[in-house]
Design a protein around this motif. Structure first.
Motif, PDB file in Angstrom:
ATOM      1  N   ILE A   1     -11.718   4.782 -10.257  1.00 51.51           N
ATOM      2  CA  ILE A   1     -12.727   5.736  -9.767  1.00 51.51           C
ATOM      3  C   ILE A   1     -12.326   6.362  -8.433  1.00 51.51           C
ATOM      4  CG2 ILE A   1     -15.096   5.944  -8.907  1.00 51.51           C
ATOM      5  CD1 ILE A   1     -15.883   3.813 -10.961  1.00 51.51           C
ATOM      6  N   TYR A   2     -11.947   5.519  -7.468  1.00 47.08           N
ATOM      7  CA  TYR A   2     -11.706   5.985  -6.096  1.00 47.08           C
ATOM      8  C   TYR A   2     -10.230   6.163  -5.744  1.00 47.08           C
ATOM      9  CZ  TYR A   2     -16.447   4.066  -5.647  1.00 47.08           C
ATOM     10  OH  TYR A   2     -17.765   3.760  -5.827  1.00 47.08           O
ATOM     11  N   GLY A   3      -9.352   5.564  -6.534  1.00 53.29           N
ATOM     12  CA  GLY A   3      -7.931   5.595  -6.194  1.00 53.29           C
ATOM     13  C   GLY A   3      -7.535   4.465  -5.257  1.00 53.29           C
ATOM     14  N   ALA A   4      -8.510   3.641  -4.862  1.00 51.08           N
ATOM     15  CA  ALA A   4      -8.276   2.508  -3.960  1.00 51.08           C
ATOM     16  C   ALA A   4      -9.423   1.520  -4.147  1.00 51.08           C
ATOM     17  CB  ALA A   4      -8.227   2.975  -2.507  1.00 51.08           C
ATOM     18  N   VAL A   5      -9.224   0.298  -3.684  1.00 54.95           N
ATOM     19  CA  VAL A   5     -10.267  -0.726  -3.761  1.00 54.95           C
ATOM     20  C   VAL A   5     -11.178  -0.596  -2.545  1.00 54.95           C
ATOM     21  CG1 VAL A   5     -10.714  -3.214  -3.772  1.00 54.95           C
ATOM     22  CG2 VAL A   5      -8.815  -2.290  -5.100  1.00 54.95           C
ATOM     23  N   ALA A   6     -12.486  -0.608  -2.798  1.00 55.62           N
ATOM     24  CA  ALA A   6     -13.471  -0.529  -1.720  1.00 55.62           C
ATOM     25  C   ALA A   6     -13.702  -1.917  -1.133  1.00 55.62           C
ATOM     26  CB  ALA A   6     -14.785   0.045  -2.247  1.00 55.62           C
ATOM     27  N   ASP A   7     -13.137  -2.162   0.045  1.00 55.28           N
ATOM     28  CA  ASP A   7     -13.344  -3.419   0.772  1.00 55.28           C
ATOM     29  C   ASP A   7     -14.332  -3.162   1.888  1.00 55.28           C
ATOM     30  OD1 ASP A   7     -11.549  -4.835  -0.801  1.00 55.28           O
ATOM     31  OD2 ASP A   7      -9.869  -4.515   0.555  1.00 55.28           O
TER      32      ASP A   7
ATOM     33  N   ALA B   1     -10.839  -9.215 -10.993  1.00 48.07           N
ATOM     34  CA  ALA B   1      -9.700  -8.314 -11.201  1.00 48.07           C
ATOM     35  C   ALA B   1     -10.155  -6.997 -11.819  1.00 48.07           C
ATOM     36  CB  ALA B   1      -8.651  -8.989 -12.082  1.00 48.07           C
ATOM     37  N   LEU B   2     -11.045  -7.064 -12.796  1.00 44.49           N
ATOM     38  CA  LEU B   2     -11.526  -5.847 -13.441  1.00 44.49           C
ATOM     39  C   LEU B   2     -12.404  -5.011 -12.508  1.00 44.49           C
ATOM     40  CD1 LEU B   2     -12.251  -7.117 -17.063  1.00 44.49           C
ATOM     41  CD2 LEU B   2     -10.213  -5.932 -16.191  1.00 44.49           C
ATOM     42  N   GLY B   3     -13.116  -5.663 -11.613  1.00 40.80           N
ATOM     43  CA  GLY B   3     -13.893  -4.932 -10.607  1.00 40.80           C
ATOM     44  C   GLY B   3     -12.993  -4.110  -9.707  1.00 40.80           C
ATOM     45  N   ASN B   4     -11.894  -4.696  -9.270  1.00 39.54           N
ATOM     46  CA  ASN B   4     -10.949  -3.952  -8.434  1.00 39.54           C
ATOM     47  C   ASN B   4     -10.202  -2.886  -9.232  1.00 39.54           C
ATOM     48  OD1 ASN B   4     -11.666  -5.189  -6.048  1.00 39.54           O
ATOM     49  ND2 ASN B   4      -9.969  -6.640  -6.057  1.00 39.54           N
ATOM     50  N   VAL B   5      -9.950  -3.132 -10.510  1.00 39.35           N
ATOM     51  CA  VAL B   5      -9.320  -2.120 -11.364  1.00 39.35           C
ATOM     52  C   VAL B   5     -10.232  -0.894 -11.466  1.00 39.35           C
ATOM     53  CG1 VAL B   5      -8.757  -1.563 -13.777  1.00 39.35           C
ATOM     54  CG2 VAL B   5      -7.796  -3.614 -12.717  1.00 39.35           C
ATOM     55  N   LEU B   6     -11.523  -1.129 -11.680  1.00 42.82           N
ATOM     56  CA  LEU B   6     -12.444   0.003 -11.784  1.00 42.82           C
ATOM     57  C   LEU B   6     -12.457   0.822 -10.492  1.00 42.82           C
ATOM     58  CD1 LEU B   6     -14.434   1.533 -13.539  1.00 42.82           C
ATOM     59  CD2 LEU B   6     -16.244   0.068 -12.613  1.00 42.82           C
TER      60      LEU B   6
ATOM     61  N   ALA C   1       0.848  -1.193   0.000  1.00 42.29           N
ATOM     62  CA  ALA C   1       0.000   0.000   0.000  1.00 42.29           C
ATOM     63  C   ALA C   1       0.882   1.242   0.000  1.00 42.29           C
ATOM     64  CB  ALA C   1      -0.921   0.007   1.213  1.00 42.29           C
ATOM     65  N   GLY C   2       0.577   2.107  -0.880  1.00 41.79           N
ATOM     66  CA  GLY C   2       1.259   3.385  -0.933  1.00 41.79           C
ATOM     67  C   GLY C   2       0.238   4.431  -1.320  1.00 41.79           C
ATOM     68  N   ASP C   3       0.366   5.585  -0.799  1.00 41.98           N
ATOM     69  CA  ASP C   3      -0.612   6.618  -1.106  1.00 41.98           C
ATOM     70  C   ASP C   3      -0.341   7.306  -2.433  1.00 41.98           C
ATOM     71  OD1 ASP C   3      -1.096   7.645   2.341  1.00 41.98           O
ATOM     72  OD2 ASP C   3      -2.108   6.140   1.138  1.00 41.98           O
ATOM     73  N   GLY C   4       0.789   7.009  -3.037  1.00 45.13           N
ATOM     74  CA  GLY C   4       1.139   7.675  -4.284  1.00 45.13           C
ATOM     75  C   GLY C   4       0.405   7.105  -5.472  1.00 45.13           C
ATOM     76  N   ASP C   5       0.265   7.937  -6.495  1.00 42.66           N
ATOM     77  CA  ASP C   5      -0.376   7.503  -7.731  1.00 42.66           C
ATOM     78  C   ASP C   5       0.433   6.419  -8.448  1.00 42.66           C
ATOM     79  OD1 ASP C   5      -2.779   8.795  -7.755  1.00 42.66           O
ATOM     80  OD2 ASP C   5      -2.080  10.509  -8.923  1.00 42.66           O
ATOM     81  N   VAL C   6       1.744   6.400  -8.220  1.00 46.93           N
ATOM     82  CA  VAL C   6       2.580   5.399  -8.891  1.00 46.93           C
ATOM     83  C   VAL C   6       2.141   3.997  -8.501  1.00 46.93           C
ATOM     84  CG1 VAL C   6       4.920   4.505  -9.113  1.00 46.93           C
ATOM     85  CG2 VAL C   6       4.536   6.963  -9.129  1.00 46.93           C
ATOM     86  N   THR C   7       1.931   3.761  -7.205  1.00 47.11           N
ATOM     87  CA  THR C   7       1.487   2.442  -6.740  1.00 47.11           C
ATOM     88  C   THR C   7       0.144   2.091  -7.347  1.00 47.11           C
ATOM     89  OG1 THR C   7       2.660   2.752  -4.652  1.00 47.11           O
ATOM     90  CG2 THR C   7       0.972   1.056  -4.707  1.00 47.11           C
ATOM     91  N   ARG C   8      -0.752   3.029  -7.355  1.00 50.30           N
ATOM     92  CA  ARG C   8      -2.097   2.818  -7.916  1.00 50.30           C
ATOM     93  C   ARG C   8      -2.007   2.355  -9.362  1.00 50.30           C
ATOM     94  NH1 ARG C   8      -5.955   7.967  -9.093  1.00 50.30           N
ATOM     95  NH2 ARG C   8      -7.616   6.920 -10.196  1.00 50.30           N
ATOM     96  N   TRP C   9      -1.235   3.075 -10.172  1.00 51.01           N
ATOM     97  CA  TRP C   9      -1.161   2.753 -11.597  1.00 51.01           C
ATOM     98  C   TRP C   9      -0.381   1.464 -11.856  1.00 51.01           C
ATOM     99  CZ3 TRP C   9      -4.836   4.567 -14.230  1.00 51.01           C
ATOM    100  CH2 TRP C   9      -5.393   5.797 -13.903  1.00 51.01           C
ATOM    101  N   ILE C  10       0.597   1.172 -11.034  1.00 52.84           N
ATOM    102  CA  ILE C  10       1.311  -0.107 -11.163  1.00 52.84           C
ATOM    103  C   ILE C  10       0.350  -1.262 -10.896  1.00 52.84           C
ATOM    104  CG2 ILE C  10       3.037  -1.598 -10.063  1.00 52.84           C
ATOM    105  CD1 ILE C  10       4.807   0.914  -9.784  1.00 52.84           C
TER     106      ILE C  10
END
Length: 156
Positions: free
Chosen positions: A111-117, A102-107, A57-66
């Protein structure tokens, strides 16, 4: 391939629908916790910026896009592999379930920048601190299905 895409679509829609209902309509994103059948089932909001259990987990956009790129690459590889392997009904369904999750978590990440658990389950005196979602379940079930229903020799 039709079974793969159908199962992927069903899982994707189910995942996104549950997130809209629980996170948005029930207001879990602002309430934080909703006890459904305590302690067995609780809705506990967690924005996961990493992979399982928040690893990487990282708050940066780099982690998100990776993580978006990795999920898309794995999904594409599964589709390519199953198109070549032609494993049969249960293998195709398993692949679709994994890809849909996988595509659900990608969306979510888009949208949110993180996965909604939001699903949290505890039992038997064990207090589980982690939340997950329908997509996470689908990824796990799909991966197990791929192990069980692919790779068999066609000449056996």
């Amino acid at each position: 391939m039709r079974l793969l895409w159908l199962s992927a679509a069903i899982v994707f829609v189910l995942d996104q629908l549950t997130k809209v209902i629980v996170v948005q309509l029930l207001g879990l994103s602002t309430r934080g916790v909703i006890e459904v059948l305590p302690p067995f089932v609780t809705f506990r909001m967690a924005w996961n910026r990493g992979v399982n259990f928040g690893v990487f987990a990282g708050d940066g956009d780099v982690t998100r896009w990776i993580l978006v790129a990795v999920a898309l690459a794995i999904s594409a590889w599964v589709v390519f592999w199953l198109r070549r392997e032609k494993p049969g009904r249960w293998g195709m369904i398993s692949g679709g379930v994994l890809v849909g999750g996988a595509l659900g978590n990608v969306l979510d990440r888009l949208i949110y920048g993180a996965v909604a658990d939001f699903l949290n389950m505890s039992c038997c005196g064990i207090d589980n601190p982690y939340s997950f979602n329908v997509a996470d379940i689908a990824i796990f079930v799909g991966a197990v299905g791929l192990i069980l229903f692919t790779g068999r020799s066609k000449t056996a």
